[in-house]
Design a protein around this motif. Structure first.
Motif, PDB file in Angstrom:
ATOM      1  N   GLU A  42       0.841  -1.122  -0.141  1.00  0.00           N
ATOM      2  CA  GLU A  42      -0.300   0.074   0.006  1.00  0.00           C
ATOM      3  C   GLU A  42       0.384   1.452   0.034  1.00  0.00           C
ATOM      4  O   GLU A  42       0.250   2.158  -0.842  1.00  0.00           O
ATOM      5  CB  GLU A  42      -0.944  -0.114   1.138  1.00  0.00           C
ATOM      6  N   ARG A  43       2.095   1.580   0.587  1.00  0.00           N
ATOM      7  CA  ARG A  43       2.805   2.259   0.546  1.00  0.00           C
ATOM      8  C   ARG A  43       3.769   2.825  -0.257  1.00  0.00           C
ATOM      9  O   ARG A  43       4.657   3.632  -0.960  1.00  0.00           O
ATOM     10  CB  ARG A  43       4.231   2.221   1.432  1.00  0.00           C
ATOM     11  N   GLY A  44       3.771   1.527  -1.352  1.00  0.00           N
ATOM     12  CA  GLY A  44       4.407   1.623  -2.742  1.00  0.00           C
ATOM     13  C   GLY A  44       5.522   0.995  -2.997  1.00  0.00           C
ATOM     14  O   GLY A  44       7.470   1.335  -3.171  1.00  0.00           O
ATOM     15  N   ALA A  45       5.969   0.635  -1.017  1.00  0.00           N
ATOM     16  CA  ALA A  45       7.620  -0.110  -1.077  1.00  0.00           C
ATOM     17  C   ALA A  45       8.322  -0.856  -1.366  1.00  0.00           C
ATOM     18  O   ALA A  45       9.056  -1.388  -2.291  1.00  0.00           O
ATOM     19  CB  ALA A  45       8.022   0.200   0.507  1.00  0.00           C
ATOM     20  N   VAL A  46       6.769  -1.942  -1.685  1.00  0.00           N
ATOM     21  CA  VAL A  46       6.756  -2.879  -2.524  1.00  0.00           C
ATOM     22  C   VAL A  46       6.126  -3.234  -3.353  1.00  0.00           C
ATOM     23  O   VAL A  46       4.726  -2.902  -3.575  1.00  0.00           O
ATOM     24  CB  VAL A  46       6.867  -4.548  -1.518  1.00  0.00           C
ATOM     25  N   GLY A  47       6.638  -3.746  -4.943  1.00  0.00           N
ATOM     26  CA  GLY A  47       5.642  -4.162  -5.876  1.00  0.00           C
ATOM     27  C   GLY A  47       5.232  -5.588  -6.428  1.00  0.00           C
ATOM     28  O   GLY A  47       6.911  -6.577  -5.837  1.00  0.00           O
ATOM     29  N   LEU A  48       4.868  -6.594  -6.876  1.00  0.00           N
ATOM     30  CA  LEU A  48       4.998  -7.605  -7.802  1.00  0.00           C
ATOM     31  C   LEU A  48       5.529  -7.689  -9.234  1.00  0.00           C
ATOM     32  O   LEU A  48       5.483  -6.543  -9.937  1.00  0.00           O
ATOM     33  CB  LEU A  48       3.389  -7.662  -7.959  1.00  0.00           C
ATOM     34  N   THR A  49       6.628  -8.479  -9.210  1.00  0.00           N
ATOM     35  CA  THR A  49       7.324  -8.096 -10.477  1.00  0.00           C
ATOM     36  C   THR A  49       6.864  -9.286 -11.448  1.00  0.00           C
ATOM     37  O   THR A  49       6.148  -9.720 -11.129  1.00  0.00           O
ATOM     38  CB  THR A  49       8.654  -9.571  -9.501  1.00  0.00           C
ATOM     39  N   ARG A  50       7.265  -9.525 -12.364  1.00  0.00           N
ATOM     40  CA  ARG A  50       5.977  -9.377 -14.224  1.00  0.00           C
ATOM     41  C   ARG A  50       6.769 -11.273 -13.602  1.00  0.00           C
ATOM     42  O   ARG A  50       6.062 -11.931 -14.442  1.00  0.00           O
ATOM     43  CB  ARG A  50       7.355  -9.051 -15.241  1.00  0.00           C
ATOM     44  N   ASP A  51       7.603 -11.769 -13.187  1.00  0.00           N
ATOM     45  CA  ASP A  51       8.480 -13.320 -12.902  1.00  0.00           C
ATOM     46  C   ASP A  51       7.163 -13.694 -12.018  1.00  0.00           C
ATOM     47  O   ASP A  51       7.770 -14.628 -11.394  1.00  0.00           O
ATOM     48  CB  ASP A  51       9.349 -13.383 -12.812  1.00  0.00           C
TER      49      ASP A  51
END
Length: 129
Positions: A42-51
């Motif tokens: 939610e903070r944008g610190a962590v994201g989902l990678t394409r792999d």
């Protein structure tokens, strides 16, 4: 985030809902960790990678003291995700399907991400949902 109950429309060869004790344990571990990771998505610190993994997208969105614990969460999550993809391929008696299963889950994680979460586009750039 419950993503094991929907079948993937683009990948029909593997049963990605297959269940074994190892898969069940990985799912449970990931489910428990999700609540810990959610604030960082939610903070944008962590994201989902394409792999099909998670990554630290913006360490500056976290206080310095939180970075190491969040990196540890990310490492544990990615270890479980890699093991999940491998175990699903093995349970289907086709270890060579691991890459396809990973791609299916990678897209599924992105599809199920909440508005405002970040994910990696096909070209590697970060996009806010």
């Amino acid at each position: 985030m419950l993503l094991f109950s929907v079948s993937s429309p683009g990948y029909t060869q593997a049963n990605i809902e297959i269940d074994t004790p190892a898969i069940s344990s990985l799912r449970q571990s990931m489910q428990q960790r999700h609540s810990q990771l959610q604030p960082y998505y939610e903070r944008g610190a962590v994201g989902l990678t394409r792999d099909g993994l998670v990554a630290m997208r913006d360490a500056n969105a976290l206080p310095l003291a939180a970075r190491q614990p969040v990196n540890a969460l990310i490492a544990a999550e990615n270890q479980d995700r890699n093991a999940l993809y491998r175990e699903i391929a093995r349970a289907n008696s086709h270890p060579e399907w691991e890459a396809d299963i990973r791609a299916t889950f990678g897209q599924r994680w992105i599809d199920l991400a909440r508005p405002g979460w970040w994910y990696q586009a096909a070209n590697g750039s970060w996009v806010r949902k």
